[in-house]
Design a protein around this motif. Sequence first.
Motif, PDB file in Angstrom:
ATOM      1  N   PHE A  88      47.686  66.504  25.802  1.00 41.18           N
ATOM      2  CA  PHE A  88      46.643  67.161  26.317  1.00 41.18           C
ATOM      3  C   PHE A  88      46.515  67.236  27.645  1.00 41.18           C
ATOM      4  O   PHE A  88      47.387  66.325  28.144  1.00 41.18           O
ATOM      5  N   THR A  89      46.453  68.599  28.723  1.00 46.54           N
ATOM      6  CA  THR A  89      46.402  68.865  29.848  1.00 46.54           C
ATOM      7  C   THR A  89      45.056  68.547  30.400  1.00 46.54           C
ATOM      8  O   THR A  89      44.971  68.386  31.489  1.00 46.54           O
ATOM      9  N   SER A  90      44.092  69.307  30.382  1.00 46.48           N
ATOM     10  CA  SER A  90      43.324  69.876  31.080  1.00 46.48           C
ATOM     11  C   SER A  90      42.427  68.593  31.872  1.00 46.48           C
ATOM     12  O   SER A  90      41.484  69.057  32.829  1.00 46.48           O
ATOM     13  N   HIS A  91      42.517  67.395  30.964  1.00 45.87           N
ATOM     14  CA  HIS A  91      41.412  66.439  31.548  1.00 45.87           C
ATOM     15  C   HIS A  91      41.630  65.765  33.265  1.00 45.87           C
ATOM     16  O   HIS A  91      41.704  65.110  33.937  1.00 45.87           O
ATOM     17  N   GLU A  92      43.576  66.280  33.379  1.00 43.80           N
ATOM     18  CA  GLU A  92      44.129  65.602  34.379  1.00 43.80           C
ATOM     19  C   GLU A  92      43.562  67.193  35.877  1.00 43.80           C
ATOM     20  O   GLU A  92      43.342  66.652  36.810  1.00 43.80           O
ATOM     21  N   ILE A  93      43.277  68.723  35.303  1.00 38.24           N
ATOM     22  CA  ILE A  93      42.535  69.334  36.426  1.00 38.24           C
ATOM     23  C   ILE A  93      41.303  68.726  36.304  1.00 38.24           C
ATOM     24  O   ILE A  93      40.826  68.880  37.346  1.00 38.24           O
ATOM     25  N   LEU A  94      40.084  68.547  35.338  1.00 41.39           N
ATOM     26  CA  LEU A  94      39.008  67.494  35.632  1.00 41.39           C
ATOM     27  C   LEU A  94      39.063  66.949  36.290  1.00 41.39           C
ATOM     28  O   LEU A  94      38.252  66.300  37.514  1.00 41.39           O
ATOM     29  N   HIS A  95      39.987  65.617  35.820  1.00 37.29           N
ATOM     30  CA  HIS A  95      39.918  64.759  36.949  1.00 37.29           C
ATOM     31  C   HIS A  95      39.419  65.387  38.593  1.00 37.29           C
ATOM     32  O   HIS A  95      39.657  64.567  39.305  1.00 37.29           O
ATOM     33  N   THR A  96      41.104  65.945  39.028  1.00 40.62           N
ATOM     34  CA  THR A  96      41.220  66.554  39.916  1.00 40.62           C
ATOM     35  C   THR A  96      39.588  67.040  40.792  1.00 40.62           C
ATOM     36  O   THR A  96      39.568  66.448  41.969  1.00 40.62           O
ATOM     37  N   VAL A  97      38.789  67.776  40.380  1.00 40.35           N
ATOM     38  CA  VAL A  97      37.904  68.603  40.461  1.00 40.35           C
ATOM     39  C   VAL A  97      36.789  67.388  40.487  1.00 40.35           C
ATOM     40  O   VAL A  97      36.359  67.479  41.005  1.00 40.35           O
TER      41      VAL A  97
END
Length: 229
Positions: A218-227
């Motif tokens: 799973f990878t999209s949570h990293e973008i979410l955390h950044t935003v």
Amino acid sequence: MISTPAIVLHTTPYGESSVIVKAFTRLLGVRSYIIKGVRGRNARVKQNLLQPLSCLDMVVYDNAKTDLNYVKEIAPRGTCHETTPYGNALRFFMTEVLYKALQEAEPMPALFDYVEATGEGLSAAAPYLPVTFLLAVTHHLGIAPLDNYRPAEPLFDLQEGCFVAAPSETTLNPALSALLHDYLTPGKAHPSALADRRALIDALLAYCQLHLSGFRNFTSHEILHTVLK
């Protein structure tokens, strides 16, 4: 032929001008379809219709003997995608959760309706939506965490799926366990610090990895955390 609402989960180029779309349909569950005439200057179907989490009305051929069918007609069904960084991050997060969690083709109309309603207006969504979305998906898939929290069993065990008394390698710490209990309690408010929500999102993703065979990388949570910084 069957007419069904659908939510786009993933697209892959196919041939010179077509794509294969993996879609979560309301009537048929998760299915893969070939859509012709998408890529090119005179495309019959615009690619912006096929963004992740886009909602469509489709008329599809449904042949039980093949895993790949064709789409006869396609039209937008409202707008589930957003253009703000927060809305986009949520959209990709929700799509990746569904793409990796929904491996079977069985219909789940209640989950479809929830996703369609939740996908509208993501830019104004509450900051705790990623947590409640993950919990809703586990509920519809029948693997929701059991809320048996009590003083004698205050630690949530990711492997066991319930609250336990003794700590182990798969238990959350007391504060994070208590926060999960709050989210599992109907009608309770969900204010929490950003760091706590991030930790709970990561914990629930780990929970899904333990209980869903296809839930990996799973990878999209990293973008979410950044935003969400």
